[in-house]
Design a protein around this motif. Structure first.
Motif, PDB file in Angstrom:
ATOM      1  N   PRO A  33      27.726 -25.582  23.749  1.00 52.72           N
ATOM      2  CA  PRO A  33      28.368 -26.340  22.666  1.00 52.72           C
ATOM      3  C   PRO A  33      27.463 -26.465  21.450  1.00 52.72           C
ATOM      4  N   HIS A  61      29.612 -30.176  27.922  1.00 48.57           N
ATOM      5  CA  HIS A  61      30.499 -30.145  26.764  1.00 48.57           C
ATOM      6  C   HIS A  61      30.920 -28.708  26.455  1.00 48.57           C
ATOM      7  N   VAL A  64      36.072 -30.113  14.339  1.00 48.43           N
ATOM      8  CA  VAL A  64      35.405 -29.856  15.617  1.00 48.43           C
ATOM      9  C   VAL A  64      36.111 -30.640  16.716  1.00 48.43           C
ATOM     10  N   SER A  99      35.737 -25.193  17.037  1.00 46.26           N
ATOM     11  CA  SER A  99      35.838 -25.656  15.654  1.00 46.26           C
ATOM     12  C   SER A  99      36.719 -24.711  14.849  1.00 46.26           C
ATOM     13  N   THR A 139      26.744 -31.824  17.763  1.00 43.77           N
ATOM     14  CA  THR A 139      27.584 -32.719  16.960  1.00 43.77           C
ATOM     15  C   THR A 139      26.821 -33.947  16.491  1.00 43.77           C
ATOM     16  N   ASP A 165      35.751 -31.601  20.645  1.00 46.65           N
ATOM     17  CA  ASP A 165      34.757 -31.663  21.715  1.00 46.65           C
ATOM     18  C   ASP A 165      35.460 -32.016  23.022  1.00 46.65           C
ATOM     19  N   ARG A 166      35.233 -31.160  24.061  1.00 46.62           N
ATOM     20  CA  ARG A 166      35.822 -31.413  25.371  1.00 46.62           C
ATOM     21  C   ARG A 166      34.731 -31.647  26.399  1.00 46.62           C
ATOM     22  N   THR A 219      32.776 -26.972  22.860  1.00 47.34           N
ATOM     23  CA  THR A 219      33.304 -27.290  21.530  1.00 47.34           C
ATOM     24  C   THR A 219      34.067 -26.102  20.955  1.00 47.34           C
ATOM     25  N   ARG A 235      36.960 -35.263  24.465  1.00 50.82           N
ATOM     26  CA  ARG A 235      35.969 -36.299  24.154  1.00 50.82           C
ATOM     27  C   ARG A 235      36.206 -36.872  22.771  1.00 50.82           C
TER      28      ARG A 235
END
Length: 283
Positions: A98, A182, A172, A186, A101, A174-175, A184, A158
């Motif tokens: 990821p 994580h 973005v 985007s 962030t 985020d999972r 991500t 998330r």
């Protein structure tokens, strides 16, 4: 004169010598090689085998060259395959690596959100601006996303955040796949003003930042791998669903013909988006 018996004895000795093998180096000589009587060519002068040897060496060299070429192409093909397989493995690993962030203002802090829709309504069509932190705190408390598809069994959202760059914004998502794992995704969003039936409107393009390989427009990223614009177009329905959560905000943007202008953070100041109405727009 010799007696008949003596003559017979001499004749037998002569015949016995003629029957003896010519070579006596090995007691197996008569079995392993032919005698001069059986092989008439034994007493012939040796042939000149210089040309035959040359042709033999040339044939052997040609065979070695052929095998060398075959080995070269085999090694070359194996090397290409290993490089391709290694590149694909690295690509997959980077997709699940990821992006950071932590530099997105307002994404992880617990500050109180600002009602951006109410602020835009109170502006009455005048220019208004929002910081990156204000946008992300507003998204944190108002945007509730849900993982769908097969990944819904192992992943959940998330959060969603907006990173402001110069000239475009990066949305973005985020999972979380576990407590700390994580992933991500985007999407790069750039805007252009256009007229539709005499009414100003915004066109949203999935592009922004440096092109991929110098020519392909970058539409976003999965993990830390940049994805071309055409491949990111598949996320357009999901983006529209997200925007439908803010009908009042979108209505005000369309009513006053707002155009977003993005400025990245620098010199300690947060990134900011200015919403410029059509009445004061230079376009």
């Amino acid at each position: 004169m010799c007696a008949p018996e003596s003559y017979a004895m001499l004749e037998n000795k002569r015949r016995t010598k003629e029957r003896q093998p010519v070579e006596k180096e090995s007691p197996w000589g008569s079995l392993l090689r032919r005698s001069s009587r059986e092989d008439p060519s034994r007493n012939l002068p040796p042939e000149d085998d210089t040309e035959a040897g040359y042709m033999g060496e040339q044939g052997a060299g040609h065979t070695r060259d052929l095998w060398s070429r075959l080995n070269f192409w085999s090694i070359f093909a194996t090397t290409i395959f290993l490089l391709f397989a290694g590149g694909m493995a690295l690509l997959v690993v980077q997709m699940w690596n990821p992006q950071d962030t932590g530099d997105i203002a307002g994404f992880e802090d617990k500050g109180a959100p600002k009602d951006l829709t109410l602020t835009l309504k109170n502006a009455g069509g005048a220019e208004v601006s929002f910081t990156e932190g204000e946008i992300n705190r507003y998204l944190r408390d108002s945007c509730s996303m849900r993982q769908g598809g097969i990944f819904s069994l192992i992943a959940h959202e998330r959060g969603v955040a907006l990173r402001i760059q110069d000239g475009y914004a990066e949305l973005v998502i985020d999972r979380l796949l576990s407590t700390h794992l994580h992933q991500t995704t985007s999407v790069h969003l750039s805007f252009a003003r256009e007229m539709r039936n005499g009414v100003p409107a915004l066109r949203v393009d999935f592009r922004g930042g440096e092109p991929i390989l110098g020519s392909l427009p970058c539409g976003g990223s999965i993990g830390k791998v940049n994805i071309p614009q055409r491949l990111m177009e598949m996320l357009r329905p999901a983006l529209k669903t997200m925007l439908d959560c803010y009908p009042d905000f979108l209505r005000l943007v369309e009513q006053y013909g707002y155009y977003p202008e993005f400025t990245a953070s620098r010199n300690g100041e947060e990134g900011r988006v200015r919403l410029i109405p059509y009445s004061s727009s230079p376009f």
